[in-house]
Design a protein around this motif. Structure first.
Motif, PDB file in Angstrom:
ATOM      1  N   THR A   1       0.832  -1.209   0.000  1.00  0.00           N
ATOM      2  CA  THR A   1       0.000   0.000   0.000  1.00  0.00           C
ATOM      3  C   THR A   1       0.862   1.252   0.000  1.00  0.00           C
ATOM      4  O   THR A   1       0.615   2.218  -0.740  1.00  0.00           O
ATOM      5  CB  THR A   1      -0.922  -0.014   1.220  1.00  0.00           C
ATOM      6  OG1 THR A   1      -1.685  -1.216   1.204  1.00  0.00           O
ATOM      7  CG2 THR A   1      -1.860   1.182   1.203  1.00  0.00           C
TER       8      THR A   1
ATOM      9  N   MET B   1       2.419   1.716  -3.396  1.00  0.00           N
ATOM     10  CA  MET B   1       1.459   2.218  -4.378  1.00  0.00           C
ATOM     11  C   MET B   1       1.142   3.685  -4.136  1.00  0.00           C
ATOM     12  O   MET B   1       0.976   4.479  -5.073  1.00  0.00           O
ATOM     13  CB  MET B   1       0.178   1.378  -4.333  1.00  0.00           C
ATOM     14  CG  MET B   1       0.385  -0.063  -4.817  1.00  0.00           C
ATOM     15  SD  MET B   1      -1.071  -1.086  -4.601  1.00  0.00           S
ATOM     16  CE  MET B   1      -2.148  -0.294  -5.780  1.00  0.00           C
ATOM     17  N   GLN B   2       1.068   4.081  -2.849  1.00  0.00           N
ATOM     18  CA  GLN B   2       0.824   5.490  -2.552  1.00  0.00           C
ATOM     19  C   GLN B   2       1.975   6.353  -3.036  1.00  0.00           C
ATOM     20  O   GLN B   2       1.783   7.452  -3.562  1.00  0.00           O
ATOM     21  CB  GLN B   2       0.590   5.666  -1.050  1.00  0.00           C
ATOM     22  CG  GLN B   2      -0.738   5.109  -0.572  1.00  0.00           C
ATOM     23  CD  GLN B   2      -0.909   5.256   0.920  1.00  0.00           C
ATOM     24  OE1 GLN B   2      -0.006   5.752   1.600  1.00  0.00           O
ATOM     25  NE2 GLN B   2      -2.066   4.835   1.434  1.00  0.00           N
TER      26      GLN B   2
ATOM     27  N   ALA C   1       1.680   6.667  -6.665  1.00  0.00           N
ATOM     28  CA  ALA C   1       0.612   7.601  -7.026  1.00  0.00           C
ATOM     29  C   ALA C   1       1.051   9.037  -6.818  1.00  0.00           C
ATOM     30  O   ALA C   1       0.700   9.933  -7.591  1.00  0.00           O
ATOM     31  CB  ALA C   1      -0.641   7.285  -6.208  1.00  0.00           C
TER      32      ALA C   1
ATOM     33  N   GLU D   1      -8.743   7.897 -10.832  1.00  0.00           N
ATOM     34  CA  GLU D   1      -7.542   7.111 -10.573  1.00  0.00           C
ATOM     35  C   GLU D   1      -7.514   6.591  -9.136  1.00  0.00           C
ATOM     36  O   GLU D   1      -7.078   5.458  -8.865  1.00  0.00           O
ATOM     37  CB  GLU D   1      -6.305   7.955 -10.860  1.00  0.00           C
ATOM     38  CG  GLU D   1      -6.094   8.240 -12.325  1.00  0.00           C
ATOM     39  CD  GLU D   1      -4.875   9.121 -12.557  1.00  0.00           C
ATOM     40  OE1 GLU D   1      -4.260   9.498 -11.532  1.00  0.00           O
ATOM     41  OE2 GLU D   1      -4.533   9.391 -13.714  1.00  0.00           O
ATOM     42  N   HIS D   2      -7.980   7.449  -8.239  1.00  0.00           N
ATOM     43  CA  HIS D   2      -7.994   7.023  -6.826  1.00  0.00           C
ATOM     44  C   HIS D   2      -8.927   5.843  -6.636  1.00  0.00           C
ATOM     45  O   HIS D   2      -8.607   4.871  -5.939  1.00  0.00           O
ATOM     46  CB  HIS D   2      -8.415   8.196  -5.944  1.00  0.00           C
ATOM     47  CG  HIS D   2      -8.427   7.850  -4.495  1.00  0.00           C
ATOM     48  ND1 HIS D   2      -7.267   7.621  -3.779  1.00  0.00           N
ATOM     49  CD2 HIS D   2      -9.468   7.703  -3.618  1.00  0.00           C
ATOM     50  CE1 HIS D   2      -7.570   7.329  -2.542  1.00  0.00           C
ATOM     51  NE2 HIS D   2      -8.919   7.386  -2.396  1.00  0.00           N
TER      52      HIS D   2
ATOM     53  N   GLU E   1      -9.836   3.719  -8.938  1.00  0.00           N
ATOM     54  CA  GLU E   1      -9.225   2.566  -9.598  1.00  0.00           C
ATOM     55  C   GLU E   1      -8.116   1.949  -8.755  1.00  0.00           C
ATOM     56  O   GLU E   1      -8.009   0.721  -8.628  1.00  0.00           O
ATOM     57  CB  GLU E   1      -8.682   2.991 -10.960  1.00  0.00           C
ATOM     58  CG  GLU E   1      -8.148   1.812 -11.784  1.00  0.00           C
ATOM     59  CD  GLU E   1      -7.673   2.276 -13.152  1.00  0.00           C
ATOM     60  OE1 GLU E   1      -7.219   1.422 -13.915  1.00  0.00           O
ATOM     61  OE2 GLU E   1      -7.766   3.501 -13.430  1.00  0.00           O
ATOM     62  N   LEU E   2      -7.294   2.832  -8.151  1.00  0.00           N
ATOM     63  CA  LEU E   2      -6.224   2.329  -7.273  1.00  0.00           C
ATOM     64  C   LEU E   2      -6.795   1.584  -6.076  1.00  0.00           C
ATOM     65  O   LEU E   2      -6.262   0.560  -5.639  1.00  0.00           O
ATOM     66  CB  LEU E   2      -5.351   3.490  -6.809  1.00  0.00           C
ATOM     67  CG  LEU E   2      -4.408   4.091  -7.844  1.00  0.00           C
ATOM     68  CD1 LEU E   2      -3.719   5.327  -7.281  1.00  0.00           C
ATOM     69  CD2 LEU E   2      -3.360   3.064  -8.274  1.00  0.00           C
ATOM     70  N   THR E   3      -7.901   2.126  -5.533  1.00  0.00           N
ATOM     71  CA  THR E   3      -8.511   1.466  -4.371  1.00  0.00           C
ATOM     72  C   THR E   3      -9.017   0.089  -4.749  1.00  0.00           C
ATOM     73  O   THR E   3      -8.818  -0.901  -4.006  1.00  0.00           O
ATOM     74  CB  THR E   3      -9.662   2.330  -3.825  1.00  0.00           C
ATOM     75  OG1 THR E   3      -9.180   3.639  -3.532  1.00  0.00           O
ATOM     76  CG2 THR E   3     -10.239   1.715  -2.568  1.00  0.00           C
TER      77      THR E   3
ATOM     78  N   LEU F   1      -7.994  -1.774  -7.274  1.00  0.00           N
ATOM     79  CA  LEU F   1      -6.834  -2.638  -7.527  1.00  0.00           C
ATOM     80  C   LEU F   1      -6.180  -3.104  -6.224  1.00  0.00           C
ATOM     81  O   LEU F   1      -5.752  -4.257  -6.093  1.00  0.00           O
ATOM     82  CB  LEU F   1      -5.814  -1.885  -8.396  1.00  0.00           C
ATOM     83  CG  LEU F   1      -6.189  -1.659  -9.855  1.00  0.00           C
ATOM     84  CD1 LEU F   1      -5.149  -0.770 -10.537  1.00  0.00           C
ATOM     85  CD2 LEU F   1      -6.317  -2.984 -10.591  1.00  0.00           C
ATOM     86  N   GLN F   2      -6.122  -2.175  -5.287  1.00  0.00           N
ATOM     87  CA  GLN F   2      -5.525  -2.531  -3.986  1.00  0.00           C
ATOM     88  C   GLN F   2      -6.326  -3.632  -3.306  1.00  0.00           C
ATOM     89  O   GLN F   2      -5.773  -4.582  -2.750  1.00  0.00           O
ATOM     90  CB  GLN F   2      -5.450  -1.284  -3.100  1.00  0.00           C
ATOM     91  CG  GLN F   2      -4.790  -1.553  -1.741  1.00  0.00           C
ATOM     92  CD  GLN F   2      -4.721  -0.303  -0.916  1.00  0.00           C
ATOM     93  OE1 GLN F   2      -5.082   0.766  -1.401  1.00  0.00           O
ATOM     94  NE2 GLN F   2      -4.256  -0.439   0.305  1.00  0.00           N
TER      95      GLN F   2
END
Length: 629
Positions: free
Chosen positions: A314, A317-318, A321, A335-336, A338-340, A342-343
């Motif tokens: 995490t 990834m942060q 980002a 994007e946020h 999508e990242l969440t 994916l995470q």
């Protein structure tokens, strides 16, 4: 008695009694001086008793009687067997006071040979200096803060007090040791700061030094105790014993670390500091490093899986980002999200992989156990098959094979008998050699035990001698400090000369007494011999004259004169003996008169009358006050 009184007065002055210079004998002591001397001695002998007594006589007679009674009781509690009471102090006599003061002087604590085994040294000197300093501070009157001088502020202010706070110090080691590296020695010489510069505050210095010294002393004492109990029994040198102990400690730490790592691996717990553990094991042994580096692909994959913690992913990834270029608000929100998502998917996949890994690990363990069991069963069956196959091959020609087998058994039996005979001959020799070697080993063991006992005894003697030398050195320093603290105007040679004169006078008096006794014995022997001679002469003369007295008148008169002469001589001798007895009684009476004169009976009677009048006046005043109230 003059020399005795001088020594007694000097002793009383050392106890703190203020005796005037003109007082040179106990006869010159006043009532106030006697009370002060006795109280000062009691305070030195037993502070708990003497501190409750006042060395100053009050003006009232009743209070004086109470002080005299208290002093008499305190002297009796110390073991004084003479007659003592309030009259001993208020209406004193010279012999009684001298005997009492000599008793108290003998009870005073002194540093004699008997006190040599008592704890002495720097601690005793330090305690004595502390007591002296406290007495000096207590003698100063208390002053308010606004009126205090600099000395009073130092002694009566609380701002100079600090807590005992110790901190670790870095000190220079023993430079004589050859194993000290050059870099460390250079650091000690050039870069190591002073002790006072290593502390944040100066008042931490004494506490830190005391703590460091106490730790060093305790370490030395622990090493001596361990070497005495275990080191000598191991029969190793001190350096070898330390190396073996260090190796054992390293092995225990290494085993403990390995055990902990194995437990974590078995429980499938994350090990975030695997590299640190490997480096720690490398510091102890190379073998541990090799064991840590080996492993299968599955083990490396498992470690990789454990190391990739979701929180770490995490954070990565942060950071990724954050490193992207900034976009508008809508793109950032998309994007946020999508990242969440994916995470979350990655976390679910990681969780599933971890569960599958655990399941595969358990399955692999079960398969390995079953495989080992199958291998073992297979080996057993192969061995039984080989035996049966060999028996089947021998069945067609059974008779010849049995004959061959019997021949082989017979030859084996003969060979066994031969070997047994040879073994017996060798065994006897080996048993003798074994017994000889065991006897020699036992002798060496006994000699080694004897040497070990001698070494222990020698170690004890060395330890005792070192302690005795240290104690004597401390006692010497204490005596030197006490000698330096003594008043310098006192001449030791004068006291020594006085003591020698007293000893010579006593020796001379003893010789005179011995001579007088010998002369008295000789005179008594001569008197006894003359008395016997006179008695025998009178008996013989009496018989001779008595025979002729019956015949001649003149001889009868001579016999009467002889009897009268003998009687007169006996009376004269008796008179002389009575005269000597009377003279001895006269001398005894004169001594008693001198003793009674020394007791100051008349002056004491006058004092008693005056005190009686004073008590009557006090009683009259008290009665008047009672009547007025």
């Amino acid at each position: 008695m003059e020399e005795v009184d001088r020594i007694l007065i000097h002793t009383l002055r050392t106890c703190g009694t203020e005796i005037p210079e003109e007082v040179q004998s106990v006869r010159q002591f006043t009532t106030e001086l006697i009370v002060e001397a006795v109280v000062r001695c009691l305070r030195v002998i037993n502070p708990s008793v003497g501190s409750s007594l006042s060395h100053v006589l009050p003006p009232g007679m009743s209070a004086r009687f109470r002080i005299g009674t208290s002093l008499a009781q305190a002297c009796q509690d110390l073991g004084y067997t003479g007659e003592v009471g309030y009259q001993t102090f208020l209406y004193s006599s010279e012999p009684d006071i001298r005997a009492l003061l000599i008793f108290l002087a003998e009870k005073l604590p002194r540093h004699s040979h008997d006190d040599a085994h008592q704890p002495a040294g720097k601690s005793a000197v330090l305690q004595r200096e502390i007591a002296t300093k406290i007495k000096q501070q207590l003698s100063l009157p208390w002053l308010p803060p606004s009126c205090r001088t600099l000395a009073a502020q130092r002694s009566q202010s609380v701002c100079w007090l600090h807590r005992f706070h110790a901190q670790p110090l870095s000190l220079v080691g023993d430079s004589a040791v050859k194993s000290v590296p050059v870099e460390r020695r250079e650091y000690w010489e050039r870069y190591l700061p002073f002790v006072s510069a290593q502390l944040p505050h100066t008042h931490y210095l004494a506490a830190s030094l005391l703590e460091r010294n106490a730790s060093v002393l305790s370490a030395v004492q622990e090493w001596e105790a361990e070497w005495k109990s275990q080191g000598l029994a191991s029969r190793l040198s001190p350096e070898e014993y330390r190396n073996r102990k260090r190796q054992r400690l390293q092995k225990r730490i290494q085993d403990q670390l390995r055990q902990c790592s194995q437990q974590l691996a078995e429980n499938h717990l994350p090990i975030p500091s695997t590299q640190d553990l490997v480096e720690m094991l490398k510091a102890f042994t190379i073998e541990g490093t090799a064991d840590q580096n080996k492993g299968s692909r599955f083990t490396h994959a498992q470690k990789f899986t454990h190391q990739q913690d979701p929180q770490v992913l995490t954070e990565q990834m942060q950071r990724a980002a954050e490193s992207l270029p900034k976009k508008d608000a809508q793109d950032a929100d998309a994007e946020h999200q999508e990242l969440t998502s994916l995470q979350q998917k990655i976390e679910q996949e990681i969780q599933g992989l971890m569960e599958s890994t655990k399941l595969l690990h358990l399955t692999l363990t079960q398969v390995e156990a079953e495989t080992s069991k199958l291998h073992q069963n297979c080996e057993e069956k192969e061995s039984s098959v080989r035996v049966k196959k060999r028996a089947v091959e021998l069945l067609p020609d059974a008779d010849n094979n049995l004959a061959k087998l019997q021949a082989m058994v017979d030859s084996s039996t003969l060979r066994m008998v031969n070997l047994v005979g040879q073994w017996e001959s060798h065994r006897v020799r080996l048993v003798e050699e074994y017994r000889e070697m065991r006897r020699a080993h036992q002798e060496k063991e006994d000699e080694s035990s004897r040497w070990m006992k001698d070494v222990k005894d020698l170690y004890e003697k060395i330890r005792g001698a070192a302690d005795e030398a240290k104690r004597k050195e401390e006692l010497y320093k204490q005596l030197v400090s006490e000698y330096e603290s003594l008043p310098k105007e006192v001449s030791r040679a004068a006291y020594t000369q006085r003591i020698l004169e007293i000893v010579s006078n006593i020796k001379k008096q003893k010789e005179d007494i011995t001579k007088i006794l010998s002369d008295t014995k000789e005179l008594q022997k001569e008197i006894n011999s003359l008395t016997g001679k006179v008695d025998r002469t009178f008996v013989v003369t009496d018989e001779l004259v008595f025979k002729d007295a019956k015949k001649d008148e003149l001889v009868r008169k001579a016999y009467k004169y002889l009897a009268a002469l003998h009687e007169n001589c006996s009376q004269l001798i008796q008179t002389i003996e009575d005269t000597g007895t009377i003279l001895r009684e006269i001398r005894d009476l004169e001594e008693q008169i001198e003793t009674e004169t020394a007791k100051k009976t008349l002056s004491n009677l006058q004092k008693i009358l005056e005190d009686y009048k004073a008590i009557k006046q006090e009683n009259a005043l008290l009665l008047g006050r009672v009547r007025e109230t």
